[in-house]
Design an enzyme around this catalytic site. Structure first.
Site, PDB file in Angstrom:
ATOM      1  N   ASP A  52      73.025 -12.691  18.194  1.00  0.00           N
ATOM      2  CA  ASP A  52      73.351 -13.923  18.929  1.00  0.00           C
ATOM      3  C   ASP A  52      73.261 -15.086  17.938  1.00  0.00           C
ATOM      4  OD1 ASP A  52      73.609 -16.022  20.674  1.00  0.00           O
ATOM      5  OD2 ASP A  52      71.651 -15.752  21.600  1.00  0.00           O
ATOM      6  N   HIS A  83      67.306 -13.403  21.484  1.00  0.00           N
ATOM      7  CA  HIS A  83      66.146 -14.299  21.349  1.00  0.00           C
ATOM      8  C   HIS A  83      64.826 -13.539  21.229  1.00  0.00           C
ATOM      9  CE1 HIS A  83      68.477 -17.803  23.467  1.00  0.00           C
ATOM     10  NE2 HIS A  83      69.221 -17.108  22.621  1.00  0.00           N
ATOM     11  N   ASP A  92      80.083 -14.672  22.558  1.00  0.00           N
ATOM     12  CA  ASP A  92      78.651 -14.978  22.566  1.00  0.00           C
ATOM     13  C   ASP A  92      77.950 -14.212  23.689  1.00  0.00           C
ATOM     14  OD1 ASP A  92      76.305 -16.240  21.854  1.00  0.00           O
ATOM     15  OD2 ASP A  92      76.746 -18.100  22.923  1.00  0.00           O
ATOM     16  N   HIS A 124      78.779 -19.461  17.648  1.00  0.00           N
ATOM     17  CA  HIS A 124      77.849 -20.485  17.129  1.00  0.00           C
ATOM     18  C   HIS A 124      77.080 -20.009  15.909  1.00  0.00           C
ATOM     19  CE1 HIS A 124      74.151 -18.864  19.171  1.00  0.00           C
ATOM     20  NE2 HIS A 124      74.971 -18.548  20.150  1.00  0.00           N
ATOM     21  N   GLU A 152      73.943 -24.496  19.166  1.00  0.00           N
ATOM     22  CA  GLU A 152      74.248 -24.085  20.539  1.00  0.00           C
ATOM     23  C   GLU A 152      72.963 -23.783  21.296  1.00  0.00           C
ATOM     24  OE1 GLU A 152      75.188 -21.250  23.835  1.00  0.00           O
ATOM     25  OE2 GLU A 152      73.920 -20.935  22.097  1.00  0.00           O
ATOM     26  N   GLU A 153      72.017 -23.154  20.618  1.00  0.00           N
ATOM     27  CA  GLU A 153      70.776 -22.728  21.293  1.00  0.00           C
ATOM     28  C   GLU A 153      69.966 -23.913  21.796  1.00  0.00           C
ATOM     29  OE1 GLU A 153      70.393 -19.854  22.133  1.00  0.00           O
ATOM     30  OE2 GLU A 153      71.407 -18.524  20.714  1.00  0.00           O
ATOM     31  N   ASP A 157      73.997 -21.131  14.825  1.00  0.00           N
ATOM     32  CA  ASP A 157      72.533 -21.106  14.839  1.00  0.00           C
ATOM     33  C   ASP A 157      71.984 -19.896  15.576  1.00  0.00           C
ATOM     34  OD1 ASP A 157      73.468 -22.152  17.331  1.00  0.00           O
ATOM     35  OD2 ASP A 157      71.492 -22.995  17.725  1.00  0.00           O
TER      36      ASP A 157
HETATM   37 ZN   LIG Z   1      74.445 -17.309  21.743  1.00  0.00          ZN
END
Ligand SMILES: [Zn+2]
Length: 422
Positions: free
Chosen positions: A151, A390, A208, A90, A185-186, A92
């Site tokens: 990520d 994150h 991922d 992904h 995706e997030e 984002d």
């Molecule tokens: Zn991810």
């Protein structure tokens, strides 16, 4: 693969990763645009250009920010083509930590000690013991002001490097390979609008995941509850017996949630209620709650409990009203992988060939692969070598990232060989 190949992979992989993380692709759950932020399109355009330079076919970036590309099989003339497989990552990054002006730090030979990123942001091997496995090796962190973006830019860079490797090594057999990069995706949005018809792959692998060697083939059953508390506003001078405060209704409701079934109180296979947003005032307050569990039955139990808590709040505030809407977000991908053993068998073998044993982990969350599996394309999740997603303490282990590239390359070969055998 030769040693010279490994250093080529490392160099190409790092060049890409350090370039991708500098593009701010933080997604925004409150944005109405698709994709939710323009930076994702900027990164997608960079990837389109790279793929075109590699002469990859059918490169398409649609208006929603989905990128599709296709690497043609080099098994032409052979009697049987293996099933097409796809690789997914992904574009984002999470909005849970700042993602603008990422300035990655490469620690060429990590000394195994505490890394002070900036005032108050440290990476301590006591707290994050996985760091210890990379003592003396190359790791990448942020400078402590932002997340790193491994990520899932590690996943993007790994897939792109695997594709470049395959293009440069036509002697390495592979079937049709789909390449799919998704936005938002997030925010859990990517799969809601996923153009599934454009996926020609029969099976996919998302890149991922985290720690090296891990395979994630099981995730939560995800549901979302939207609650509306409707009160009655009136001037405080005459409020006695008349005012119904929706804020207090929501607070009463939150007080009923079992604290033992929260993300912070659970781990392993135990699920939870997760209130993630509350907004409003006296007349109306809205509350969003995620329901998560590995067992469908358990999420259903929690959904029913929310319904009865809503009625309980109405009993406490007889003139107020509570509306509740529960919807499914994604299913446990395990259900869809059970019947197609090759998908995981080839992945296990691909990892083994990089010199480590694969380890199965359950995802206490969702993944693009869950929704995709539900739509008919079984898709487990593969490690990327990133850690502490994150957060400002996010970091990535370069040896693990190289392993991820090798895993992707091996997968292509193993499917091609399996296809010829079968
Ligand atoms: Zn991810």
């Amino acid at each position: 693969m030769k040693d010279s190949d490994q250093s080529w992979i490392e160099q190409r992989l790092l060049e890409r990763f350090l370039r991708y993380v500098r593009i701010d692709t933080t997604s925004d759950r409150h944005s109405k645009s698709t994709p939710t932020t323009a930076g994702q399109l900027e990164l997608a355009r960079v990837l389109v250009e790279e793929l075109e330079q590699l002469s990859v076919r059918d490169v398409e970036l649609d208006e929603g920010g989905f990128l599709f590309a296709h690497l043609e099989s080099n098994l032409k003339g052979s009697a049987k083509q293996p099933p097409e497989i796809g690789f997914i990552a992904h574009l984002d990054t999470s909005d849970a930590a700042p993602g603008k002006d990422v300035d990655p730090r490469v620690h060429e030979k990590y000394d195994g000690k505490i890394i002070a990123l900036k005032e108050g942001v440290v990476l301590d091997p006591e707290e994050f013991p996985e760091l210890r496995s990379y003592s003396g090796q190359k790791i990448i962190t942020s400078d402590g002001r932002t997340l790193l973006g491994a990520d899932d830019k590690a996943g993007l860079a790994e897939i792109m490097t695997a594709v470049e490797y395959l293009v440069n090594h036509p002697d390495l057999p592979h079937g049709e390979i789909g390449i799919y990069f998704t936005p938002d995706e997030e925010q859990g949005l990517s799969m809601q609008s996923f153009p599934i018809k454009k996926i020609s792959a029969k099976y996919c692998y998302t890149f991922d995941g985290g720690e090296e060697g891990t395979i994630e083939a099981e995730c939560f059953e995800g549901y979302k509850a939207d609650l509306r508390f409707i009160g009655k506003s009136i001037h405080t001078g005459v409020a006695r017996g008349k005012l119904v405060n929706a804020i207090e209704m929501a607070a009463t409701f939150l007080g009923l949630l079992p604290g033992a079934e929260s993300p912070q109180a659970t781990d392993g296979r135990y699920g939870f209620y997760f209130p993630l947003e509350i907004t409003g005032g006296i007349e109306e307050t809205t509350l969003e709650i995620y329901l998560r569990d590995f067992e469908e039955q358990e999420v259903q139990r929690r959904a029913a409990a929310l319904e009865s808590m809503a009625r309980a709040v109405e009993a406490v505030f007889p003139r107020g009203r509570v509306e509740i809407k529960i919807e499914k977000q994604y299913a446990n991908l395990h259900r869809f992988l059970r019947d197609v053993q090759e998908v995981l068998q080839h992945l296990e073998q691909a990892i083994r060939e990089t010199g480590i044993e694969p380890v199965y982990k359950i995802i206490r969350g969702g993944t693009d692969g869950a929704r995709l599996s539900e739509l008919g394309v079984p898709t487990p999740n593969v490690f990327t070598g990133g850690h502490n997603f994150h957060s400002r303490q996010e970091w990535a282990a370069v040896p693990a990232m190289i392993r991820a590239v090798n895993t992707a390359v091996n997968l292509c070969r193993l499917w091609a060989e399996g296809g010829r055998r079968g």
